[in-house]
Motif scaffolding. Structure first.
Motif, PDB file in Angstrom:
ATOM      1  N   GLY A 106       4.028  -0.488  13.253  1.00  0.00           N
ATOM      2  CA  GLY A 106       2.842  -0.842  12.483  1.00  0.00           C
ATOM      3  C   GLY A 106       2.212   0.344  11.774  1.00  0.00           C
ATOM      4  O   GLY A 106       1.435   0.172  10.854  1.00  0.00           O
ATOM      5  N   THR A 107       2.543   1.549  12.216  1.00  0.00           N
ATOM      6  CA  THR A 107       2.029   2.730  11.523  1.00  0.00           C
ATOM      7  C   THR A 107       3.101   3.225  10.570  1.00  0.00           C
ATOM      8  O   THR A 107       4.290   3.196  10.878  1.00  0.00           O
ATOM      9  CB  THR A 107       1.652   3.855  12.506  1.00  0.00           C
ATOM     10  N   LEU A 108       2.672   3.647   9.405  1.00  0.00           N
ATOM     11  CA  LEU A 108       3.606   4.128   8.398  1.00  0.00           C
ATOM     12  C   LEU A 108       3.317   5.581   8.076  1.00  0.00           C
ATOM     13  O   LEU A 108       2.154   5.983   8.017  1.00  0.00           O
ATOM     14  CB  LEU A 108       3.488   3.295   7.123  1.00  0.00           C
ATOM     15  N   PRO A 109       4.358   6.356   7.861  1.00  0.00           N
ATOM     16  CA  PRO A 109       4.133   7.753   7.490  1.00  0.00           C
ATOM     17  C   PRO A 109       3.603   7.853   6.067  1.00  0.00           C
ATOM     18  O   PRO A 109       3.822   6.966   5.256  1.00  0.00           O
ATOM     19  CB  PRO A 109       5.529   8.376   7.596  1.00  0.00           C
ATOM     20  N   ASP A 110       2.878   8.903   5.800  1.00  0.00           N
ATOM     21  CA  ASP A 110       2.499   9.215   4.426  1.00  0.00           C
ATOM     22  C   ASP A 110       3.228  10.503   4.079  1.00  0.00           C
ATOM     23  O   ASP A 110       2.728  11.591   4.317  1.00  0.00           O
ATOM     24  CB  ASP A 110       0.991   9.380   4.286  1.00  0.00           C
ATOM     25  N   GLY A 111       4.425  10.350   3.589  1.00  0.00           N
ATOM     26  CA  GLY A 111       5.286  11.487   3.348  1.00  0.00           C
ATOM     27  C   GLY A 111       6.201  11.721   4.536  1.00  0.00           C
ATOM     28  O   GLY A 111       6.340  12.840   4.997  1.00  0.00           O
ATOM     29  N   GLY A 112       6.807  10.650   5.037  1.00  0.00           N
ATOM     30  CA  GLY A 112       7.716  10.762   6.169  1.00  0.00           C
ATOM     31  C   GLY A 112       8.851   9.762   6.050  1.00  0.00           C
ATOM     32  O   GLY A 112       8.827   8.863   5.206  1.00  0.00           O
ATOM     33  N   THR A 146       0.824  -1.212   0.000  1.00  0.00           N
ATOM     34  CA  THR A 146       0.000   0.000   0.000  1.00  0.00           C
ATOM     35  C   THR A 146       0.856   1.260   0.000  1.00  0.00           C
ATOM     36  O   THR A 146       0.349   2.358  -0.212  1.00  0.00           O
ATOM     37  CB  THR A 146      -0.922   0.033   1.230  1.00  0.00           C
ATOM     38  N   HIS A 147       2.150   1.090   0.280  1.00  0.00           N
ATOM     39  CA  HIS A 147       3.077   2.212   0.357  1.00  0.00           C
ATOM     40  C   HIS A 147       4.260   1.994  -0.578  1.00  0.00           C
ATOM     41  O   HIS A 147       4.512   0.876  -1.025  1.00  0.00           O
ATOM     42  CB  HIS A 147       3.587   2.386   1.791  1.00  0.00           C
ATOM     43  N   ARG A 148       4.971   3.060  -0.842  1.00  0.00           N
ATOM     44  CA  ARG A 148       6.204   2.965  -1.621  1.00  0.00           C
ATOM     45  C   ARG A 148       7.297   3.688  -0.831  1.00  0.00           C
ATOM     46  O   ARG A 148       7.011   4.487   0.059  1.00  0.00           O
ATOM     47  CB  ARG A 148       6.030   3.561  -3.009  1.00  0.00           C
ATOM     48  N   TRP A 149       8.530   3.401  -1.187  1.00  0.00           N
ATOM     49  CA  TRP A 149       9.658   3.974  -0.464  1.00  0.00           C
ATOM     50  C   TRP A 149      10.782   4.308  -1.441  1.00  0.00           C
ATOM     51  O   TRP A 149      10.856   3.739  -2.527  1.00  0.00           O
ATOM     52  CB  TRP A 149      10.165   3.006   0.618  1.00  0.00           C
ATOM     53  N   ILE A 150      11.640   5.216  -1.014  1.00  0.00           N
ATOM     54  CA  ILE A 150      12.837   5.559  -1.779  1.00  0.00           C
ATOM     55  C   ILE A 150      13.888   6.057  -0.775  1.00  0.00           C
ATOM     56  O   ILE A 150      13.534   6.726   0.203  1.00  0.00           O
ATOM     57  CB  ILE A 150      12.541   6.627  -2.863  1.00  0.00           C
ATOM     58  N   PRO A 151      15.168   5.737  -1.000  1.00  0.00           N
ATOM     59  CA  PRO A 151      16.189   6.261  -0.084  1.00  0.00           C
ATOM     60  C   PRO A 151      16.230   7.783  -0.134  1.00  0.00           C
ATOM     61  O   PRO A 151      16.101   8.389  -1.197  1.00  0.00           O
ATOM     62  CB  PRO A 151      17.502   5.673  -0.623  1.00  0.00           C
ATOM     63  N   LYS A 152      16.391   8.394   1.027  1.00  0.00           N
ATOM     64  CA  LYS A 152      16.417   9.853   1.125  1.00  0.00           C
ATOM     65  C   LYS A 152      17.771  10.373   1.599  1.00  0.00           C
ATOM     66  O   LYS A 152      18.235  11.406   1.142  1.00  0.00           O
ATOM     67  CB  LYS A 152      15.327  10.310   2.089  1.00  0.00           C
ATOM     68  N   ALA A 153      18.394   9.669   2.518  1.00  0.00           N
ATOM     69  CA  ALA A 153      19.680  10.118   3.065  1.00  0.00           C
ATOM     70  C   ALA A 153      20.451   8.901   3.551  1.00  0.00           C
ATOM     71  O   ALA A 153      19.862   7.885   3.927  1.00  0.00           O
ATOM     72  CB  ALA A 153      19.465  11.093   4.212  1.00  0.00           C
ATOM     73  N   MET A 154      21.779   9.033   3.529  1.00  0.00           N
ATOM     74  CA  MET A 154      22.631   7.936   3.991  1.00  0.00           C
ATOM     75  C   MET A 154      23.807   8.526   4.760  1.00  0.00           C
ATOM     76  O   MET A 154      24.505   9.407   4.255  1.00  0.00           O
ATOM     77  CB  MET A 154      23.133   7.121   2.801  1.00  0.00           C
ATOM     78  N   GLN A 155      24.000   8.039   5.979  1.00  0.00           N
ATOM     79  CA  GLN A 155      25.164   8.416   6.775  1.00  0.00           C
ATOM     80  C   GLN A 155      25.986   7.145   6.974  1.00  0.00           C
ATOM     81  O   GLN A 155      25.425   6.090   7.307  1.00  0.00           O
ATOM     82  CB  GLN A 155      24.767   8.971   8.146  1.00  0.00           C
ATOM     83  N   VAL A 156      27.292   7.251   6.771  1.00  0.00           N
ATOM     84  CA  VAL A 156      28.149   6.080   6.892  1.00  0.00           C
ATOM     85  C   VAL A 156      29.292   6.348   7.846  1.00  0.00           C
ATOM     86  O   VAL A 156      29.710   7.503   8.037  1.00  0.00           O
ATOM     87  CB  VAL A 156      28.695   5.619   5.521  1.00  0.00           C
ATOM     88  N   ILE A 190      20.353   4.625   6.823  1.00  0.00           N
ATOM     89  CA  ILE A 190      19.722   5.101   5.599  1.00  0.00           C
ATOM     90  C   ILE A 190      18.281   5.475   5.929  1.00  0.00           C
ATOM     91  O   ILE A 190      17.529   4.646   6.452  1.00  0.00           O
ATOM     92  CB  ILE A 190      19.762   4.039   4.482  1.00  0.00           C
ATOM     93  N   ASP A 191      17.936   6.714   5.661  1.00  0.00           N
ATOM     94  CA  ASP A 191      16.552   7.151   5.823  1.00  0.00           C
ATOM     95  C   ASP A 191      15.822   6.880   4.525  1.00  0.00           C
ATOM     96  O   ASP A 191      16.322   7.222   3.447  1.00  0.00           O
ATOM     97  CB  ASP A 191      16.480   8.644   6.141  1.00  0.00           C
ATOM     98  N   ILE A 192      14.668   6.242   4.640  1.00  0.00           N
ATOM     99  CA  ILE A 192      13.836   6.024   3.460  1.00  0.00           C
ATOM    100  C   ILE A 192      12.578   6.879   3.591  1.00  0.00           C
ATOM    101  O   ILE A 192      12.017   7.017   4.673  1.00  0.00           O
ATOM    102  CB  ILE A 192      13.489   4.533   3.236  1.00  0.00           C
ATOM    103  N   TRP A 193      12.184   7.478   2.484  1.00  0.00           N
ATOM    104  CA  TRP A 193      10.990   8.310   2.422  1.00  0.00           C
ATOM    105  C   TRP A 193       9.830   7.416   2.025  1.00  0.00           C
ATOM    106  O   TRP A 193       9.889   6.726   1.002  1.00  0.00           O
ATOM    107  CB  TRP A 193      11.198   9.424   1.409  1.00  0.00           C
ATOM    108  N   VAL A 194       8.789   7.397   2.835  1.00  0.00           N
ATOM    109  CA  VAL A 194       7.654   6.499   2.642  1.00  0.00           C
ATOM    110  C   VAL A 194       6.405   7.312   2.350  1.00  0.00           C
ATOM    111  O   VAL A 194       6.102   8.272   3.075  1.00  0.00           O
ATOM    112  CB  VAL A 194       7.433   5.605   3.874  1.00  0.00           C
ATOM    113  N   THR A 195       5.694   6.925   1.288  1.00  0.00           N
ATOM    114  CA  THR A 195       4.411   7.552   0.972  1.00  0.00           C
ATOM    115  C   THR A 195       3.411   6.468   0.596  1.00  0.00           C
ATOM    116  O   THR A 195       3.779   5.368   0.183  1.00  0.00           O
ATOM    117  CB  THR A 195       4.526   8.536  -0.229  1.00  0.00           C
ATOM    118  N   ARG A 196       2.152   6.803   0.743  1.00  0.00           N
ATOM    119  CA  ARG A 196       1.086   5.889   0.336  1.00  0.00           C
ATOM    120  C   ARG A 196       1.027   5.859  -1.188  1.00  0.00           C
ATOM    121  O   ARG A 196       1.172   6.887  -1.839  1.00  0.00           O
ATOM    122  CB  ARG A 196      -0.252   6.358   0.913  1.00  0.00           C
TER     123      ARG A 196
END
Length: 160
Positions: free
Chosen positions: A124-130, A94-104, A151-157
């Motif tokens: 269990g709760t997912l952000p819609d634009g978070g 129901t959601h999609r994701w993409i990498p937003k930032a990476m710290q190594v 790695i921060d992933i950006w999640v949207t519905r």
């Protein structure tokens, strides 16, 4: 979304293939076809479940730098590979994701076969634009932590 993605989830494919002789290698190859960047390193998926993914990377000449250790970008590719696996296993369709930032953080010289573990905790709760954080640790065969990534992933519905 492709027809293959509609028919079978990454965790269902893992459950089917992992127990078979050569199944983990076959699963890894299928994942590399779906996410071609992961094919740039000699990786093998070793475990997959919602919230956790692991993979090993062999130390070959192709991933070494000029001082004979595993190259920094090969470690980043390993981290992004296990991040993608855990995201696919954890984030519902129901959601999609993409990498937003990476710290190594490079902790020690990386040599030999390396094992990476990615963790993605959700309540269990997912952000819609978070953003959601994926933590990745990479250890050598002796158990020493050689590399750490977040790695921060950006999640949207998904739109219907």
């Amino acid at each position: 979304m492709s027809r293959l993605q509609e028919r079978i989830s990454v965790t269902a494919l893992w459950a089917r293939l992992a127990p078979l002789p050569g199944g983990r290698a076959l699963f890894t190859r299928a994942f590399q076809l779906a996410a071609p960047y992961s094919g740039t390193i000699p990786v093998r998926v070793t475990d997959l479940a919602p919230g956790r993914a692991t993979a090993d990377m062999r130390d070959t000449r192709a991933v070494r730098n000029h001082i004979g250790t595993v190259h920094a970008i090969a470690l980043c590719n390993l981290a992004e590979t296990v991040m993608g696996l855990v995201a696919e296993a954890t984030i519902p369709k129901t959601h999609r994701w993409i990498p937003k930032a990476m710290q190594v953080e490079y902790r020690a010289r990386a040599r030999g076969t390396l094992s990476a573990e990615a963790r993605l905790a959700t309540d269990g709760t997912l952000p819609d634009g978070g953003a959601l954080a994926v933590a990745i640790d990479v250890h050598d065969r002796g158990g020493a932590l050689v590399f750490r990534a977040n790695i921060d992933i950006w999640v949207t519905r998904r739109s219907s």
